[in-house]
Design an enzyme around this catalytic site. Sequence first.
Site, mmCIF file in Angstrom:
data_model
loop_
_atom_site.group_PDB
_atom_site.id
_atom_site.type_symbol
_atom_site.label_atom_id
_atom_site.label_comp_id
_atom_site.label_asym_id
_atom_site.label_seq_id
_atom_site.Cartn_x
_atom_site.Cartn_y
_atom_site.Cartn_z
ATOM 1 C CD GLU A 46 -1.271 -2.301 2.174
ATOM 2 O OE1 GLU A 46 -2.031 -2.898 2.944
ATOM 3 O OE2 GLU A 46 -0.055 -2.591 2.053
ATOM 4 C CB CYS A 82 -0.848 -0.391 5.527
ATOM 5 S SG CYS A 82 0.762 -1.087 5.085
ATOM 6 C CD GLU A 278 14.231 -32.831 -7.000
ATOM 7 O OE1 GLU A 278 14.791 -33.843 -7.461
ATOM 8 O OE2 GLU A 278 14.462 -31.683 -7.429
ATOM 9 N N GLY A 280 11.755 -40.300 -2.944
ATOM 10 C CA GLY A 280 10.890 -41.002 -3.887
ATOM 11 C C GLY A 280 9.459 -41.216 -3.429
ATOM 12 C CB THR A 283 10.044 -39.405 0.722
ATOM 13 O OG1 THR A 283 11.100 -40.249 1.174
ATOM 14 C CG2 THR A 283 10.168 -38.045 1.394
#
Length: 343
Positions: A46, A82, A278, A280, A283
Amino acid sequence: MLRCLDLAVQSEGKNLSNPMVGAVLVFDDKIIGEGYHAFYGGPHAEVAAISSVKEENRKFISSSILYVSLEPCSHHGKTPPCTELIIRSGIKKVVIGSPDPNPLVSGNGKKVLEEHGIEVVISKHRNKAEELLLPFLAHLEKMPRVILKCVKSKDNYIGQKDKSIWLSNRQTDVVTHMWRSENDAILVGKNTVMSDNPTLTTRNVDGKNPIRIVIDPNLECDKNAAVFSKDGKIIVYNRLMSTQENNITYVQYEGEDLEISFMLKDLFSKGILYLLVEGGAYTLTKFLESGYWHEARVINTPHLLTEGIKAPDIEGRLLSKTNLGDNTIFRILNKNYSPSHMR
């Protein structure tokens, strides 16, 4: 509001645990100012939007509508509230993408503005705005944002036992390495280390290497495996010991299975805010079962394996579908992990 969301994404990975937020100031259906929360401790969206208004247009600020992707803050943090600037600016209407799930705000920003006679409207694009808050929600829980990555064959196999199988193409390999560079850490299980011997680096792109994390309950992985190279930090979760050896931190856990929530909170305490998993298959399935994941990126390839390790079933809301050569990338949102669900 869609412009606000486009702006917000520009701050991804740049403002630590703060949410991604964008804002635009509109007078007579024209944008006269815009901005986003560019860095941690810096001006909020803002403030950036209002400050960006050119001198010749500043007289229109009080007659403008402020659009902001997240409810304006009303508390003192790294920067002043803000809401104070909005009130001082004389703005009469604010359109917000989503209420703030942070208990420090949580409706108070809207309330403060309304108490000063400012009309506050929730945008019709609330769902899109809430998607941007998923990393922030994880950080509120003292956990990193979690992205699951899965590469599978046309017949739905992720690989074959004790074999290193290459499924993706060159283009998706480059994209995968870009994903790695965008995250603080990358995680695999011991089976991936033992069968694929991955390096888990960003060698195909110009970007930082993530911290490497291995789940190895009984410390069965070969110390000479590529993942344990001397360059960069490595964390190994196991049941046997907690110690530091050169660049490897061993973290011991109790019980038969590693609790995903325990590990994520420990990683957050170590400064890891964005985590790429990632695999395998075992997991990935543990993360899916725990519910502690935000987005999955599934790469479909044209290869046929006919047998092997089945790819885990990943259910959620499709965010995007991208074709790269003969590979297709599906981005899937965990629809059960959202601001609406958490409130």
